[in-house]
Design a protein around this motif. Structure first.
Motif, PDB file in Angstrom:
ATOM      1  N   PHE A 183       0.862  -1.187   0.000  1.00  0.00           N
ATOM      2  CA  PHE A 183       0.000   0.000   0.000  1.00  0.00           C
ATOM      3  C   PHE A 183       0.892   1.229   0.000  1.00  0.00           C
ATOM      4  O   PHE A 183       2.073   1.175   0.343  1.00  0.00           O
ATOM      5  CB  PHE A 183      -0.970   0.007   1.187  1.00  0.00           C
ATOM      6  CG  PHE A 183      -0.346  -0.321   2.527  1.00  0.00           C
ATOM      7  CD1 PHE A 183       0.437   0.608   3.206  1.00  0.00           C
ATOM      8  CD2 PHE A 183      -0.564  -1.551   3.116  1.00  0.00           C
ATOM      9  CE1 PHE A 183       0.999   0.314   4.434  1.00  0.00           C
ATOM     10  CE2 PHE A 183      -0.004  -1.862   4.348  1.00  0.00           C
ATOM     11  CZ  PHE A 183       0.771  -0.933   5.016  1.00  0.00           C
ATOM     12  N   MET A 199      -2.324   4.110   2.792  1.00  0.00           N
ATOM     13  CA  MET A 199      -3.355   4.380   1.783  1.00  0.00           C
ATOM     14  C   MET A 199      -3.547   3.090   0.986  1.00  0.00           C
ATOM     15  O   MET A 199      -2.730   2.737   0.152  1.00  0.00           O
ATOM     16  CB  MET A 199      -2.914   5.544   0.901  1.00  0.00           C
ATOM     17  CG  MET A 199      -2.612   6.815   1.672  1.00  0.00           C
ATOM     18  SD  MET A 199      -1.858   8.120   0.663  1.00  0.00           S
ATOM     19  CE  MET A 199      -3.235   8.511  -0.441  1.00  0.00           C
ATOM     20  N   HIS A 201      -5.396   0.561  -1.529  1.00  0.00           N
ATOM     21  CA  HIS A 201      -6.244   0.528  -2.718  1.00  0.00           C
ATOM     22  C   HIS A 201      -7.079  -0.748  -2.673  1.00  0.00           C
ATOM     23  O   HIS A 201      -6.572  -1.855  -2.842  1.00  0.00           O
ATOM     24  CB  HIS A 201      -5.377   0.597  -3.970  1.00  0.00           C
ATOM     25  CG  HIS A 201      -4.515   1.829  -4.018  1.00  0.00           C
ATOM     26  ND1 HIS A 201      -5.049   3.094  -4.147  1.00  0.00           N
ATOM     27  CD2 HIS A 201      -3.173   1.986  -3.900  1.00  0.00           C
ATOM     28  CE1 HIS A 201      -4.069   3.986  -4.131  1.00  0.00           C
ATOM     29  NE2 HIS A 201      -2.921   3.339  -3.976  1.00  0.00           N
ATOM     30  N   THR A 206      -9.934   4.086  -2.244  1.00  0.00           N
ATOM     31  CA  THR A 206      -8.702   4.263  -1.481  1.00  0.00           C
ATOM     32  C   THR A 206      -9.084   4.464  -0.027  1.00  0.00           C
ATOM     33  O   THR A 206      -9.765   5.430   0.319  1.00  0.00           O
ATOM     34  CB  THR A 206      -7.888   5.465  -1.983  1.00  0.00           C
ATOM     35  OG1 THR A 206      -7.515   5.252  -3.349  1.00  0.00           O
ATOM     36  CG2 THR A 206      -6.620   5.640  -1.153  1.00  0.00           C
ATOM     37  N   CYS A 208      -7.870   5.212   3.648  1.00  0.00           N
ATOM     38  CA  CYS A 208      -6.731   5.854   4.317  1.00  0.00           C
ATOM     39  C   CYS A 208      -6.862   5.687   5.829  1.00  0.00           C
ATOM     40  O   CYS A 208      -7.853   6.125   6.426  1.00  0.00           O
ATOM     41  CB  CYS A 208      -6.682   7.340   3.973  1.00  0.00           C
ATOM     42  SG  CYS A 208      -6.597   7.669   2.193  1.00  0.00           S
ATOM     43  N   TYR A 251     -11.391   9.941  -1.151  1.00  0.00           N
ATOM     44  CA  TYR A 251     -10.793   8.943  -0.287  1.00  0.00           C
ATOM     45  C   TYR A 251     -11.762   8.582   0.837  1.00  0.00           C
ATOM     46  O   TYR A 251     -12.533   9.432   1.308  1.00  0.00           O
ATOM     47  CB  TYR A 251      -9.507   9.467   0.357  1.00  0.00           C
ATOM     48  CG  TYR A 251      -8.344   9.677  -0.573  1.00  0.00           C
ATOM     49  CD1 TYR A 251      -8.277   9.083  -1.830  1.00  0.00           C
ATOM     50  CD2 TYR A 251      -7.267  10.477  -0.178  1.00  0.00           C
ATOM     51  CE1 TYR A 251      -7.188   9.294  -2.668  1.00  0.00           C
ATOM     52  CE2 TYR A 251      -6.169  10.689  -0.995  1.00  0.00           C
ATOM     53  CZ  TYR A 251      -6.140  10.096  -2.243  1.00  0.00           C
ATOM     54  OH  TYR A 251      -5.057  10.305  -3.063  1.00  0.00           O
TER      55      TYR A 251
END
Length: 287
Positions: A183, A199, A201, A206, A208, A251
């Motif tokens: 990541f 972060m 994926h 995404t 966080c 995000y």
């Protein structure tokens, strides 16, 4: 890839310390305090199952400190890493990697435990690599006077003694792409030197893991900065940069310390970046 929230416990912290110079009349709107001025705090960790790799991000306070120590933090509830891992179908021995956003005791204390007769300290995850970075490790093992009470040697040094300590690369820019852990990592220096914000994926999103860059929803306004931060002016810039990225790219922000909100998205408004939507982990991880 499969994601699991791991509840390492709940505790309370002084609301004034959590919001620094911001008046209580403002922060108490989102984070109401009890009669002792304490607000609810979570230790919400994240488990990433990706192929044969099982990575745990942060580990909470752990359970090896004295009753007097824990008395300062008013622990409540019966959540623990062990219970949460079991609910997800795993045990601590299954974890292959423990990634620590930083080495303050409420983020890494659960990484080290006493042996059965409480005579020696040992890794709580005996088959895992423990991940930090060289700059933060030096910062934590040679602590400044401001943070010396947060960097506890019993939480940190046994990782190195065990031979299980590893360092991730340091970035050339704010975000380290394609790290060894699968990541990206945003590096932030305002709270403590080289704090790492994963972060992840995940499907088309995404996720966080916000650690102490954004402890709770109540910290969304840029000036709302913790009194614990070593470089608060730098935190202002880092928060602004990251929240603008989050709003631009939609995000999903996983809140480690917010006892009442698990995941949020944010949006641009006339007042700056503010809350857009709230989600449970189940909403996002099982969609």
């Amino acid at each position: 890839m499969t994601l699991y929230p791991i509840q390492a416990g709940h505790f309370k912290l002084d609301g004034g310390a959590m919001f620094g110079v911001v008046p209580k009349s403002l922060w108490s709107r989102t984070n109401p305090a009890d009669n002792n001025n304490m607000i609810d705090i979570a230790a919400r960790c994240l488990l990433i199952e990706d192929g044969n790799r099982l990575t745990l991000i942060d580990t909470g306070m752990g359970n090896k400190q004295s009753d007097k120590f824990y008395g300062y933090y008013h622990l409540y509830g019966d959540d623990s890493i062990e219970k949460s891992l079991k609910t997800a179908g795993f045990s601590k021995d299954d974890v292959t990697d423990v990634f620590m956003t930083h080495l303050h005791f409420d983020h890494c204390g659960g990484s080290i435990q006493y042996n059965k007769d409480r005579t020696l300290l040992e890794p709580a995850f005996k088959n895992a690599k423990f991940w930090s970075n060289q700059d933060h490790w030096k910062w934590a093992t040679q602590p400044n006077r401001r943070e010396v009470a947060s960097f506890l040697k019993e939480n940190i040094l046994p990782m190195e003694d065990s031979g299980q300590l590893h360092f991730t690369k340091l970035p050339q820019e704010d975000i380290l792409k394609n790290s060894q852990l699968g990541f990206d990592i945003f590096f932030a220096n305002g709270h403590t030197d080289k704090q790492m914000i994963p972060m992840i994926h995940y499907n088309d999103k995404t996720i966080c893991f916000m650690a102490d860059l954004l402890p709770t929803v109540g910290h969304l306004p840029i000036p709302f900065v913790m009194g614990y931060d070593t470089r608060p002016l730098l935190t202002l810039d880092e928060k602004e940069k990251f929240l603008n990225l989050a709003a631009d790219n939609n995000y999903y922000l996983f809140l480690e310390h917010d006892a009442h909100h698990e995941i949020i998205t944010v949006q641009h408004t006339e007042k700056g970046v503010r809350l857009k939507d709230t989600f449970t982990c189940h909403d996002i991880f099982n969609s």
